[in-house]
Enzyme design. Sequence first.
Site, short mmCIF file in Angstrom:
data_model
loop_
_atom_site.label_atom_id
_atom_site.label_comp_id
_atom_site.label_asym_id
_atom_site.label_seq_id
_atom_site.Cartn_x
_atom_site.Cartn_y
_atom_site.Cartn_z
N TYR A 141 37.47 42.64 50.96
CA TYR A 141 37.22 41.29 50.88
C TYR A 141 38.37 40.40 51.55
O TYR A 141 38.32 39.34 51.95
CB TYR A 141 37.06 40.60 49.60
N LYS A 192 34.79 56.12 46.40
CA LYS A 192 33.81 56.52 47.44
C LYS A 192 34.77 57.67 48.09
O LYS A 192 34.69 57.58 49.38
CB LYS A 192 33.15 55.66 48.32
N ASP A 224 28.11 55.26 43.87
CA ASP A 224 26.71 55.38 43.91
C ASP A 224 26.36 56.12 42.59
O ASP A 224 25.37 55.60 41.75
CB ASP A 224 26.06 56.02 45.16
N ASP A 248 32.91 44.29 42.28
CA ASP A 248 32.30 42.71 41.97
C ASP A 248 30.68 43.33 41.74
O ASP A 248 30.04 42.55 40.96
CB ASP A 248 32.26 42.55 43.59
N ASP A 252 29.05 42.70 37.72
CA ASP A 252 27.50 42.17 37.54
C ASP A 252 26.46 42.69 36.86
O ASP A 252 25.79 42.42 36.07
CB ASP A 252 27.26 41.54 38.81
#
Length: 361
Positions: A141, A192, A224, A248, A252
């Site tokens: 980000y 990852k 994943d 992020d 959620d």
Amino acid sequence: MSKNVLIMAGDGIGPEIMSQAEQILHFLNQDEGLGLEFDHAAVGGAAIDSDGVPLTDAALDQARAADAILFGAIGGPKWESLEMAIRPEKGLLRLRSELQLFGNLRPALLYPQLASASSLKAEKVSGLDILIVRELTGGIYFGQPRGVRMLENGERQGYNTYVYSESEIRRIGRVAFEAAMKRNKKLCSVDKANVLEVTELWREIITDLSQEYPQVELSHMYVDNAAMQLIREPKQFDVMVTGNMFGDILSDAAAMLTGSIGMLPSASLDQNNKGMYEPCHGSAPDIAGQGIANPLAMILSAAMMLRYSLGFGATAERIEQAVSRVLDQGYRTADIHTEGTNKVGTEEMGNAVLTALKSTH
Ligand code: NAD
């Protein structure tokens, strides 16, 4: 030694739910002799109305000087037509960046009494208690270079850079290990590493750091798989730590497992565990002023503040148990109300928690 808490109630339901958290803090301060001192400062739309900016320099100085900040919520339709630079949200973003609050703690805690509010089967989520530690000021980000460029063949290409320095990984890792030490001492690091070098480094540093925390059981999981496991068997997790983007998304998803946004607190911490504590929800302008907002996310944010920044873990637990007790007693605000329970407003819910606290020591 006394500790200073800065209260920033903000807009919409912010002041309504904050006054409930404040009365609980005042009671505990006296009851347990915590030595807390409270200051107040305007933020968001309230600060725009009084001072013309969403966060004054004086309020920022107060926030810098405080040991912890308890934040309500900001924003609302009244300020939406203002230019971007002085919108309420800027006050919050400026606080986060000026105070270098890089460690975002988002618990997903489902009180068994509310299990039917989840989108998963009650037995999968009843008693769920996960803490997601998300790096908040780095990663893809913020990485440079970034943008949209023109290729030689005339096609446009968008690009971002996923970067983490060793020190950034180490400092968020430390927050996560410390949090795990205060809980069930299990930490799952999400990456990852099979595809991205940056997260290969992430895994290496977290593994290295684990030598300093031999009591914490560390595991690693690809993102994943972590997403899948969160839906399949969420109760296997205690603390999860991950970078900005993965965090992020996963936080959620985990929040949704609990069913209600009115129940979820959060914390954003700096290097020294100084933090800002706020509910995950916004200022809810649709219900502001009606006295029906759920104050529990705010009250639980105050509990997190006591635990993580002020060193009063037992007092935090006392609040959490009081919340559980009022849910047992059937008290529900409109957002978590189901047939057969007792529908109450903001003040009644706050008072019920206070009463439950007064009957415990
Ligand atoms: P929101 O979280 O304010 O509200 C979403 C829905 O959840 C609404 O229907 C609301 O009534 C309900 N809700 C939220 N908190 C509740 C509570 N404690 N009790 C009962 N119901 C509750 O999100 P939104 O509607 O997208 O945003 C409203 C305003 O809040 C906007 O101005 C937005 O920018 C701002 N916002 C602020 C923050 C923050 O201060 N950190 C976060 C998100 C949104």
